[in-house]
Enzyme design. Structure first.
Site, PDB file in Angstrom:
ATOM      1  N   ALA A  14       0.808  -1.236   0.000  1.00 37.80           N
ATOM      2  CA  ALA A  14       0.000   0.000   0.000  1.00 37.80           C
ATOM      3  C   ALA A  14       0.836   1.278   0.000  1.00 37.80           C
ATOM      4  O   ALA A  14       0.285   2.366   0.152  1.00 37.80           O
ATOM      5  CB  ALA A  14      -0.937  -0.005   1.214  1.00 37.80           C
ATOM      6  N   ALA A  16       2.485   2.685  -2.441  1.00 36.35           N
ATOM      7  CA  ALA A  16       2.516   3.446  -3.703  1.00 36.35           C
ATOM      8  C   ALA A  16       1.550   2.790  -4.692  1.00 36.35           C
ATOM      9  O   ALA A  16       0.972   1.731  -4.424  1.00 36.35           O
ATOM     10  CB  ALA A  16       3.936   3.440  -4.282  1.00 36.35           C
ATOM     11  N   GLY A  17       1.392   3.447  -5.828  1.00 34.10           N
ATOM     12  CA  GLY A  17       0.688   2.859  -6.964  1.00 34.10           C
ATOM     13  C   GLY A  17      -0.749   2.451  -6.670  1.00 34.10           C
ATOM     14  O   GLY A  17      -1.499   3.170  -6.009  1.00 34.10           O
ATOM     15  N   ARG A  39       8.054  -0.616   2.713  1.00 34.31           N
ATOM     16  CA  ARG A  39       8.484   0.754   3.061  1.00 34.31           C
ATOM     17  C   ARG A  39       7.611   1.281   4.208  1.00 34.31           C
ATOM     18  O   ARG A  39       6.572   1.890   4.000  1.00 34.31           O
ATOM     19  CB  ARG A  39       8.399   1.649   1.825  1.00 34.31           C
ATOM     20  CG  ARG A  39       9.447   1.270   0.796  1.00 34.31           C
ATOM     21  CD  ARG A  39       9.358   2.113  -0.443  1.00 34.31           C
ATOM     22  NE  ARG A  39       8.202   1.793  -1.253  1.00 34.31           N
ATOM     23  CZ  ARG A  39       8.006   2.242  -2.491  1.00 34.31           C
ATOM     24  NH1 ARG A  39       8.892   3.049  -3.044  1.00 34.31           N
ATOM     25  NH2 ARG A  39       6.940   1.910  -3.178  1.00 34.31           N
ATOM     26  N   TYR A 157       7.015 -13.610 -15.194  1.00 39.24           N
ATOM     27  CA  TYR A 157       5.997 -12.707 -14.629  1.00 39.24           C
ATOM     28  C   TYR A 157       4.608 -13.190 -15.034  1.00 39.24           C
ATOM     29  O   TYR A 157       3.688 -13.263 -14.205  1.00 39.24           O
ATOM     30  CB  TYR A 157       6.234 -11.261 -15.095  1.00 39.24           C
ATOM     31  CG  TYR A 157       5.162 -10.308 -14.597  1.00 39.24           C
ATOM     32  CD1 TYR A 157       5.047 -10.019 -13.242  1.00 39.24           C
ATOM     33  CD2 TYR A 157       4.248  -9.732 -15.479  1.00 39.24           C
ATOM     34  CE1 TYR A 157       4.044  -9.173 -12.772  1.00 39.24           C
ATOM     35  CE2 TYR A 157       3.252  -8.877 -15.027  1.00 39.24           C
ATOM     36  CZ  TYR A 157       3.161  -8.599 -13.672  1.00 39.24           C
ATOM     37  OH  TYR A 157       2.171  -7.766 -13.212  1.00 39.24           O
ATOM     38  N   LYS A 161       1.261 -14.397 -12.697  1.00 38.47           N
ATOM     39  CA  LYS A 161      -0.087 -13.822 -12.773  1.00 38.47           C
ATOM     40  C   LYS A 161      -1.105 -14.857 -13.266  1.00 38.47           C
ATOM     41  O   LYS A 161      -2.286 -14.780 -12.908  1.00 38.47           O
ATOM     42  CB  LYS A 161      -0.071 -12.555 -13.638  1.00 38.47           C
ATOM     43  CG  LYS A 161       0.666 -11.385 -12.962  1.00 38.47           C
ATOM     44  CD  LYS A 161      -0.059 -10.943 -11.679  1.00 38.47           C
ATOM     45  CE  LYS A 161       0.591  -9.753 -11.005  1.00 38.47           C
ATOM     46  NZ  LYS A 161      -0.188  -9.264  -9.843  1.00 38.47           N
ATOM     47  N   PHE A 194       5.697   0.364 -11.329  1.00 35.20           N
ATOM     48  CA  PHE A 194       5.826  -1.004 -11.845  1.00 35.20           C
ATOM     49  C   PHE A 194       7.017  -1.167 -12.803  1.00 35.20           C
ATOM     50  O   PHE A 194       7.843  -2.080 -12.637  1.00 35.20           O
ATOM     51  CB  PHE A 194       4.511  -1.365 -12.552  1.00 35.20           C
ATOM     52  CG  PHE A 194       4.477  -2.709 -13.215  1.00 35.20           C
ATOM     53  CD1 PHE A 194       4.148  -3.850 -12.510  1.00 35.20           C
ATOM     54  CD2 PHE A 194       4.778  -2.834 -14.576  1.00 35.20           C
ATOM     55  CE1 PHE A 194       4.105  -5.098 -13.134  1.00 35.20           C
ATOM     56  CE2 PHE A 194       4.737  -4.076 -15.203  1.00 35.20           C
ATOM     57  CZ  PHE A 194       4.397  -5.202 -14.479  1.00 35.20           C
TER      58      PHE A 194
END
Ligand code: 8X3
Length: 260
Positions: A14, A16-17, A39, A157, A161, A194
């Site tokens: 949560a 950023a972005g 962070r 990646y 997903k 990203f």
């Protein structure tokens, strides 16, 4: 109609972005927040700001979802503090590298698999039993169009997903007969950190991903997450794919240099 005011949401990643945008969107609807990210300072500051701006309860804590012991310990503390979530947004995720499989960096692979697959599993495994016991709750997984279409140099990646897609479906199957809902919101191109993370801090290369087109923003995806969360309990949005108008497939992005 606001059906979520007074509920509590746990959002991973949560700082950023998309995760940060979801935090702001839920707070504006009167939803209490538990925000996590690696962070710590950023999630603590965001939680404090949103608590005072919206009169909600908000906690921000450091959590690396890939750290299995930390995840289970964290959810135990939430239980002890009476802060178990009604809604879980499994947002923490990342891409690392863009390489042909036979040239890929194995450390990048481990990082993506640990966060996107194992991290989502740990958090879900820790939180879901509480939702099942209450026979109520909503897990919203942030997937990706990368989990529907494989694109060049994205195999690992993409695989993570695709795993989110499968886990979303599997959780739904396993929760049949309960009122616990599981949804995925699957974004296309969204301009966030990203690409900077994918390219290991190469901001110039990251910018080229979004050049001459109109990508989605974190707020666009937060809108979709809010819609999904706010549906009545008898409605379960299984997958919601959201793409920019300028993109109609993982491999089809319209770019048009501006004249200015
Ligand atoms: C992000 C979407 O297509 O850039 O998951 O991989 S894409």
């Amino acid at each position: 109609m606001n059906r979520i005011a007074g509920k509590r949401v746990l959002i991973t990643g949560a700082s950023a972005g998309i995760g940060e945008a979801c935090a702001r969107a839920f707070a504006a609807q009167g939803v209490h927040l538990v925000l996590t990210a690696r962070r710590e300072e950023r999630v603590r500051d965001l939680a404090a700001h949103l608590a005072s701006a919206h009169g909600i309860e908000a906690r921000g804590e450091r959590l690396d979802v890939a750290d299995r012991a930390a995840v289970f310990g964290f959810v135990e503390r939430l239980e002890a503090d009476g802060l178990l979530p009604d809604i879980l947004v499994n947002n923490a995720g990342k891409a690392r590298g863009l390489d042909k499989l036979h040239e890929g960096d194995v450390d990048d692979w481990e990082d993506m698999i640990d966060t996107n697959v194992k991290g989502l599993l740990y958090v879900s495994r820790a939180v879901l039993p509480h939702m099942v016991a209450r026979d109520s709750g909503h897990v919203i997984n942030i997937g990706s169009i990368a989990g529907r279409w494989v694109y060049p140099k994205g195999a690992v990646y993409n695989s993570t997903k695709f795993a989110v897609w499968a886990l979303n479906e599997g959780m739904n199957i396993d929760l049949l007969g309960t009122n616990v809902r599981v949804s995925s919101v699957d974004p296309g191109l969204v301009e966030t950190e990203f690409s900077e993370v994918r390219f290991h801090g190469d901001t110039t290369r990251a910018k080229t991903v979004y050049a001459d087109t109109v990508p989605l923003t974190g707020d666009d995806i937060a809108d979709a997450v809010l819609y999904v969360a706010n549906t009545p309990e008898h409605v379960d949005v299984i997958n919601l794919v959201v793409m920019p108008t300028a993109q109609r497939h993982a491999m089809l992005l319209h770019r048009e240099p501006s004249s200015s």
